[in-house]
Design a protein around this motif. Structure first.
Motif, PDB file in Angstrom:
ATOM      1  N   ARG A 319      -0.112  -7.599 -28.102  1.00 28.79           N
ATOM      2  CA  ARG A 319       1.218  -8.212 -27.975  1.00 28.79           C
ATOM      3  C   ARG A 319       1.955  -7.656 -26.764  1.00 28.79           C
ATOM      4  NH1 ARG A 319       3.287 -10.823 -32.399  1.00 28.79           N
ATOM      5  NH2 ARG A 319       4.858 -11.439 -30.858  1.00 28.79           N
ATOM      6  N   SER A 320       1.771  -6.387 -26.476  1.00 32.01           N
ATOM      7  CA  SER A 320       2.453  -5.786 -25.324  1.00 32.01           C
ATOM      8  C   SER A 320       1.932  -6.318 -24.006  1.00 32.01           C
ATOM      9  CB  SER A 320       2.301  -4.266 -25.359  1.00 32.01           C
ATOM     10  OG  SER A 320       0.938  -3.900 -25.131  1.00 32.01           O
ATOM     11  N   LEU A 321       0.699  -6.852 -24.033  1.00 31.04           N
ATOM     12  CA  LEU A 321       0.115  -7.435 -22.821  1.00 31.04           C
ATOM     13  C   LEU A 321       0.385  -8.928 -22.703  1.00 31.04           C
ATOM     14  CD1 LEU A 321      -3.316  -5.560 -22.818  1.00 31.04           C
ATOM     15  CD2 LEU A 321      -1.356  -5.149 -21.322  1.00 31.04           C
ATOM     16  N   GLY A 322       1.220  -9.451 -23.586  1.00 30.52           N
ATOM     17  CA  GLY A 322       1.647 -10.839 -23.471  1.00 30.52           C
ATOM     18  C   GLY A 322       0.933 -11.822 -24.371  1.00 30.52           C
ATOM     19  N   ALA A 323       0.038 -11.370 -25.251  1.00 30.83           N
ATOM     20  CA  ALA A 323      -0.668 -12.280 -26.142  1.00 30.83           C
ATOM     21  C   ALA A 323       0.261 -12.780 -27.236  1.00 30.83           C
ATOM     22  CB  ALA A 323      -1.880 -11.587 -26.765  1.00 30.83           C
ATOM     23  N   THR A 324       0.122 -14.041 -27.598  1.00 28.60           N
ATOM     24  CA  THR A 324       0.900 -14.595 -28.702  1.00 28.60           C
ATOM     25  C   THR A 324       0.315 -14.120 -30.027  1.00 28.60           C
ATOM     26  OG1 THR A 324      -0.467 -16.583 -28.818  1.00 28.60           O
ATOM     27  CG2 THR A 324       1.422 -16.632 -27.328  1.00 28.60           C
ATOM     28  N   SER A 325       1.037 -14.392 -31.107  1.00 30.67           N
ATOM     29  CA  SER A 325       0.539 -13.992 -32.426  1.00 30.67           C
ATOM     30  C   SER A 325      -0.792 -14.661 -32.741  1.00 30.67           C
ATOM     31  CB  SER A 325       1.580 -14.341 -33.493  1.00 30.67           C
ATOM     32  OG  SER A 325       2.788 -13.655 -33.275  1.00 30.67           O
ATOM     33  N   TRP A 326      -0.892 -15.958 -32.403  1.00 31.80           N
ATOM     34  CA  TRP A 326      -2.131 -16.679 -32.680  1.00 31.80           C
ATOM     35  C   TRP A 326      -3.284 -16.134 -31.848  1.00 31.80           C
ATOM     36  CZ3 TRP A 326      -5.163 -19.071 -35.675  1.00 31.80           C
ATOM     37  CH2 TRP A 326      -6.207 -19.877 -35.194  1.00 31.80           C
ATOM     38  N   THR A 327      -3.041 -15.846 -30.569  1.00 27.63           N
ATOM     39  CA  THR A 327      -4.084 -15.295 -29.708  1.00 27.63           C
ATOM     40  C   THR A 327      -4.511 -13.912 -30.189  1.00 27.63           C
ATOM     41  OG1 THR A 327      -3.224 -16.531 -27.819  1.00 27.63           O
ATOM     42  CG2 THR A 327      -4.691 -14.688 -27.345  1.00 27.63           C
ATOM     43  N   THR A 328      -3.544 -13.116 -30.604  1.00 24.94           N
ATOM     44  CA  THR A 328      -3.869 -11.787 -31.124  1.00 24.94           C
ATOM     45  C   THR A 328      -4.739 -11.891 -32.368  1.00 24.94           C
ATOM     46  OG1 THR A 328      -1.787 -10.917 -30.274  1.00 24.94           O
ATOM     47  CG2 THR A 328      -2.894  -9.636 -32.001  1.00 24.94           C
ATOM     48  N   PHE A 329      -4.382 -12.813 -33.262  1.00 25.36           N
ATOM     49  CA  PHE A 329      -5.170 -12.980 -34.479  1.00 25.36           C
ATOM     50  C   PHE A 329      -6.568 -13.497 -34.153  1.00 25.36           C
ATOM     51  CE2 PHE A 329      -6.692 -15.969 -37.724  1.00 25.36           C
ATOM     52  CZ  PHE A 329      -6.831 -15.114 -38.793  1.00 25.36           C
ATOM     53  N   ARG A 330      -6.656 -14.511 -33.273  1.00 27.13           N
ATOM     54  CA  ARG A 330      -7.924 -15.173 -32.992  1.00 27.13           C
ATOM     55  C   ARG A 330      -8.880 -14.298 -32.202  1.00 27.13           C
ATOM     56  NH1 ARG A 330      -9.295 -18.294 -28.622  1.00 27.13           N
ATOM     57  NH2 ARG A 330      -7.115 -18.251 -27.928  1.00 27.13           N
ATOM     58  N   ARG A 331      -8.371 -13.514 -31.265  1.00 23.54           N
ATOM     59  CA  ARG A 331      -9.248 -12.785 -30.352  1.00 23.54           C
ATOM     60  C   ARG A 331      -9.354 -11.292 -30.650  1.00 23.54           C
ATOM     61  NH1 ARG A 331      -8.511 -14.567 -24.206  1.00 23.54           N
ATOM     62  NH2 ARG A 331     -10.499 -13.411 -24.207  1.00 23.54           N
TER      63      ARG A 331
END
Length: 416
Positions: A319-331
């Motif tokens: 999240r601190s690197l700019g990932a969204t919640s969905w991207t964080t969950f998926r990747r």
């Protein structure tokens, strides 16, 4: 220096150190083997031997071959397609006399009846009248019952002439032997086994998917809550294990039936009318709902065991690197839970494939699985057919287990 080295490489009693270490390792292995010997014996007696007997029953049945040696010999000397002659009827007559004497006509007829229905009654009827079998034998047999002229009867006996047969597996695949010995599919209205296999695997897949969708957020909540609250919630997850399966199933019958609690609640809320009560029991819907409830803990526990060791800092870093919640969950999060997803799905699917108590109680005619048909054959003493169906079900589960190993890997199996 040589004396010092020699002293270091020998034991107090003068033996070489290497030999002493090897002897100690051998003793440790023997002790370890003796410790696991009771468990090994238990597994062999309660698992390996019963499965071996089941596999043997699925292709071995000497009910006819052991009690009709003369007829078996005639089949061996005459290829398929040979029209039964007077010698064939004479051999069968001799066997019928022995069957009557030894009271084994029912056993022989039962084996042939597995291949062609209604032949057991034909053989037992003829054996009772064995004293009337006089030359010419063919006419004597036809006088007892005209069905002895049917090629299908003789083909069924030919198929039963060997103690080892694939007929039970053919029947499990909705196949049969024609009068000329060729293999063909049974009539469309008799094709039930393949349909039930496909239905069993399809319903088990649906139950597994529903369990995964319900278990994932629960396991995530368990893994992220403070320990005190997580322990309380874990007790609620484990509570079904402490309740009888019969009690849980009966409770669902009370909830889901037409006059049950759920339908009455929906009526009181005005969602449905009295003539629109939902049919949630004695069908596939009831099987899916109840089995999902029964098997849900088997999905939650493997997921929880994986999720609790995932560091929360991974998600915060993403999240601190700019990932969204969905991207964080998926990747980030989801890939780390794959071992738990695979283990839970495999466990739930295998259990669902073999369940028969719950479908028998809540499934009705529409929600039955292949396990219920296996139970039916066992209750009706057709152990060979039940064994063939069980062997095919076991083979299907092993194939899925192999696929799991290829896709995810057994080393990544996380059960707790």
């Amino acid at each position: 220096m040589a004396d010092v080295t020699a002293a270091l490489l020998t034991t107090a009693d003068g033996r070489p150190l290497k030999a002493a270490l090897a002897a100690a390792q051998a003793r440790a292995k023997r002790r370890a083997f003796l410790l696991v010997l009771p468990l090994l014996a238990f597994v062999v007696l309660t698992f390996i031997i019963p499965i071996g007997q089941m596999l043997d029953r699925s292709f071995h049945h000497d009910g006819f071959s052991a009690n009709a040696p003369a007829t078996v010999e005639w089949f061996a000397n005459n290829p398929e397609g040979t029209v039964p002659d007077e010698a064939a009827f004479a051999a069968l007559a001799a066997d019928m006399v022995e069957m009557k004497k030894n009271k084994t006509a029912g056993e022989a007829g039962t084996r042939v009846n597995y291949t062609l229905s209604e032949t057991r009654s034909l053989i037992t009827k003829t054996a009772r009248n064995a004293d009337d079998l006089k030359p010419p034998y063919k006419e004597a047999f036809l006088a007892i019952d005209p069905r002895w002229e049917s090629p299908a009867v003789w083909q069924a006996m030919r198929s039963s002439a060997s103690a080892y047969t694939s007929d039970f597996y053919l029947s499990a695949l909705d196949m049969e032997r024609a009068d000329d010995g060729s293999i063909r599919r049974v009539a469309e209205e008799q094709r039930i086994y393949v349909y039930l296999f496909l239905k069993t695997f399809a319903l088990s897949g649906v139950i597994t998917l529903v369990c995964l969708l319900l278990a994932f957020p629960v396991a995530h909540l368990l893994a992220t809550l403070p320990m005190a609250k997580a322990n309380l919630l874990m007790i609620l997850v484990l509570l079904p294990f402490w309740t009888s399966l019969l009690v849980r199933t009966t409770s669902w019958i009370v909830l889901l039936q037409g006059e049950g609690v759920i339908n009455d609640l929906l009526m009181s809320l005005g969602v449905i009318g009295d003539d629109g009560r939902l049919k949630m029991i004695y069908n596939q819907t009831g099987t899916i709902i109840v089995m999902t409830h029964v098997l849900l803990p088997f999905m939650i526990l493997p997921l929880y065991s994986v999720m609790r060791v995932i560091p929360p800092s991974y998600a915060r870093a993403a999240r601190s690197l700019g990932a969204t919640s969905w991207t964080t969950f998926r990747r980030i999060y989801l890939p780390q839970t794959l071992p738990g997803i695979g283990a839970g799905s495999l466990l739930v699917f295998i259990l669902a494939v073999g369940y028969f108590i719950t479908p028998a109680l809540v499934g009705g005619a529409d929600g039955q699985l292949i396990s219920n048909l296996i139970d039916f054959h066992m209750k009706n003493s057709n152990w060979s057919m039940a064994a063939a169906l069980s062997a095919m079900l076991l083979a299907g589960v092993l194939v899925l287990y192999w696929l799991y190993d290829r896709l995810i890997g057994i080393d990544n199996l996380k059960l707790g």
